[in-house]
Design a protein around this motif. Structure first.
Motif, PDB file in Angstrom:
ATOM      1  N   ALA A  70      34.562 -63.619   3.434  1.00  0.00           N
ATOM      2  CA  ALA A  70      33.569 -64.447   2.746  1.00  0.00           C
ATOM      3  C   ALA A  70      32.492 -64.919   3.718  1.00  0.00           C
ATOM      4  N   PHE A  71      32.903 -65.393   4.891  1.00  0.00           N
ATOM      5  CA  PHE A  71      31.935 -65.856   5.883  1.00  0.00           C
ATOM      6  C   PHE A  71      31.066 -64.705   6.383  1.00  0.00           C
ATOM      7  N   LEU A  72      31.700 -63.578   6.678  1.00  0.00           N
ATOM      8  CA  LEU A  72      30.949 -62.435   7.190  1.00  0.00           C
ATOM      9  C   LEU A  72      29.992 -61.882   6.135  1.00  0.00           C
ATOM     10  N   MET A  73      30.453 -61.838   4.873  1.00  0.00           N
ATOM     11  CA  MET A  73      29.627 -61.272   3.819  1.00  0.00           C
ATOM     12  C   MET A  73      28.362 -62.091   3.588  1.00  0.00           C
ATOM     13  N   TYR A  74      28.513 -63.418   3.508  1.00  0.00           N
ATOM     14  CA  TYR A  74      27.337 -64.244   3.254  1.00  0.00           C
ATOM     15  C   TYR A  74      26.403 -64.294   4.460  1.00  0.00           C
ATOM     16  N   ALA A  75      26.975 -64.229   5.666  1.00  0.00           N
ATOM     17  CA  ALA A  75      26.123 -64.171   6.856  1.00  0.00           C
ATOM     18  C   ALA A  75      25.299 -62.885   6.846  1.00  0.00           C
ATOM     19  N   ALA A  76      25.948 -61.767   6.484  1.00  0.00           N
ATOM     20  CA  ALA A  76      25.243 -60.483   6.425  1.00  0.00           C
ATOM     21  C   ALA A  76      24.193 -60.479   5.320  1.00  0.00           C
ATOM     22  N   LEU A  77      24.540 -61.031   4.156  1.00  0.00           N
ATOM     23  CA  LEU A  77      23.589 -61.058   3.038  1.00  0.00           C
ATOM     24  C   LEU A  77      22.366 -61.908   3.355  1.00  0.00           C
ATOM     25  N   MET A  78      22.562 -62.986   4.086  1.00  0.00           N
ATOM     26  CA  MET A  78      21.424 -63.825   4.453  1.00  0.00           C
ATOM     27  C   MET A  78      20.483 -63.079   5.401  1.00  0.00           C
ATOM     28  N   TYR A 119      42.766 -56.901 -11.525  1.00  0.00           N
ATOM     29  CA  TYR A 119      43.717 -57.079 -10.435  1.00  0.00           C
ATOM     30  C   TYR A 119      44.772 -58.156 -10.699  1.00  0.00           C
ATOM     31  N   GLY A 120      44.685 -58.826 -11.866  1.00  0.00           N
ATOM     32  CA  GLY A 120      45.640 -59.871 -12.183  1.00  0.00           C
ATOM     33  C   GLY A 120      45.103 -61.247 -11.832  1.00  0.00           C
ATOM     34  N   GLN A 121      45.563 -62.265 -12.570  1.00  0.00           N
ATOM     35  CA  GLN A 121      45.015 -63.610 -12.391  1.00  0.00           C
ATOM     36  C   GLN A 121      45.281 -64.159 -10.996  1.00  0.00           C
ATOM     37  N   GLY A 122      46.400 -63.779 -10.399  1.00  0.00           N
ATOM     38  CA  GLY A 122      46.702 -64.265  -9.058  1.00  0.00           C
ATOM     39  C   GLY A 122      45.666 -63.858  -8.039  1.00  0.00           C
ATOM     40  N   SER A 123      44.991 -62.738  -8.282  1.00  0.00           N
ATOM     41  CA  SER A 123      43.986 -62.256  -7.340  1.00  0.00           C
ATOM     42  C   SER A 123      42.741 -63.135  -7.330  1.00  0.00           C
ATOM     43  N   VAL A 124      42.556 -63.955  -8.369  1.00  0.00           N
ATOM     44  CA  VAL A 124      41.386 -64.834  -8.418  1.00  0.00           C
ATOM     45  C   VAL A 124      41.400 -65.817  -7.255  1.00  0.00           C
ATOM     46  N   LEU A 125      42.598 -66.124  -6.740  1.00  0.00           N
ATOM     47  CA  LEU A 125      42.699 -67.020  -5.585  1.00  0.00           C
ATOM     48  C   LEU A 125      41.821 -66.533  -4.441  1.00  0.00           C
ATOM     49  N   TYR A 126      41.770 -65.222  -4.249  1.00  0.00           N
ATOM     50  CA  TYR A 126      41.042 -64.666  -3.111  1.00  0.00           C
ATOM     51  C   TYR A 126      39.536 -64.725  -3.310  1.00  0.00           C
ATOM     52  N   THR A 127      39.094 -65.147  -4.490  1.00  0.00           N
ATOM     53  CA  THR A 127      37.662 -65.383  -4.700  1.00  0.00           C
ATOM     54  C   THR A 127      37.274 -66.807  -4.297  1.00  0.00           C
ATOM     55  N   SER A 128      38.257 -67.690  -4.129  1.00  0.00           N
ATOM     56  CA  SER A 128      37.959 -69.104  -3.850  1.00  0.00           C
ATOM     57  C   SER A 128      37.084 -69.297  -2.614  1.00  0.00           C
TER      58      SER A 128
END
Length: 302
Positions: A70-78, A119-128
């Motif tokens: 998450a940190f790397l992705m948003y840094a790259a997108l910026m 991917y199942g509801q449990g996978s939503v955690l990894y979007t947090s």
């Protein structure tokens, strides 16, 4: 194939919203109310359910990987967002709007329902971690990019139910907590409202635009190709070098490939930015994503 089926379902829900608007069964007030329910009730409940009552098992490494991503992705997108407006030769006064459209996708209204279904509801955690960073950045960097650097920010803008739910879900997961039975059932039922209501709201927003004219904006179309095709393909290619877990890859893909977030248009309207361009960006990329998301998923194997 499952992703394609889910995108078709979401598209049909969106078309129902479009039809309801054309039949004058939804107006601005009703759409605003539905939006508020999604943002303040359905999405937070879905996020909470992803963290509470989950068996950590060996998934601690998976969650840590999603935080780092998450940190790397948003840094790259910026960084990419500084290049995109110049690359597509946008008018200089529209640079800020194209920057926020590059960075902030519809991960709440479209990303979460797709991830939960595929991917199942449990996978939503990894979007947090992605959603938490999204909310912090859009109320700071996002507003400044839309309206200039002179606007003062307030910490209270960061205290919202989405951020609170993300923090609670992470703590619930790390501490191994579960919601009481009635509360868990209520939260689950409310979470199920997320996909249908959010797609109806997006369908309503499309009904207020001339769809034919949308696809004659050359600059916006070039931006859409970059946003929906080039960035997800390059992003997943690079992420796959370091990440092998299929669920984390799937979450990262959905975070990268979803269309422009409707929050961009809401903030542009509220803070007197380019509301028209932001709304067009949401509409065009939302329509095209029904094709691009399953296509890239099949090509990249995520």
């Amino acid at each position: 194939m499952l992703l394609l089926q889910q995108m078709i379902i979401l598209f049909l829900m969106m078309m129902i919203g479009y039809g309801l608007a054309r039949a004058h069964m939804i107006d601005d007030k009703i759409s605003g109310g539905l939006s508020a329910i999604v943002v303040n009730v359905a999405n937070p409940c879905l996020i909470l359910n992803s963290g509470f009552g989950q068996d950590k098992g060996s998934d601690g490494g998976r969650f840590l990987t999603s935080v780092i991503l998450a940190f790397l992705m948003y840094a790259a997108l910026m960084l990419v967002a500084e290049i995109v407006p110049r690359l597509i030769r946008a008018d200089r006064d529209r640079y800020g709007t194209y920057k926020v459209m590059t960075i902030f996708s519809n991960i709440g209204f479209m990303g979460i329902p797709v991830i939960a279904a595929v991917y199942g509801q449990g996978s939503v955690l990894y979007t947090s971690p992605f959603i938490l960073l999204y909310n912090v950045l859009i109320y700071t960097y996002g507003i400044r990019a839309l309206c200039g650097t002179g606007r003062k920010m307030h910490l209270r803008q960061l205290v919202n139910l989405g951020n609170i739910a993300c923090v609670a879900a992470i703590l619930g997961y790390l501490l191994g907590l579960s919601l009481p039975g009635p509360l868990a059932g209520t939260s689950q039922s409310l979470a199920n409202l997320n996909a249908p209501l959010s797609m109806i709201v997006i369908g309503y927003s499309l009904s207020k635009m001339d769809l034919k004219k949308l696809f004659f904006d050359r600059t916006l179309l070039i931006f859409s190709v970059i946003k929906l095709l080039i960035l997800p393909i390059i992003g997943i290619f690079l992420i796959r070098i370091f990440v092998k877990d299929s669920i984390v890859l799937g979450v990262a893909y959905c975070m990268l490939s979803t269309p422009v977030g409707s929050m961009n248009a809401m903030l542009a309207q509220q803070y007197h930015g380019d509301f028209e361009l932001a709304s067009k960006g949401v509409a065009v990329t939302t329509i095209l994503s029904v094709i691009t998301m399953p296509l890239i998923s099949a090509l990249m194997g995520v």
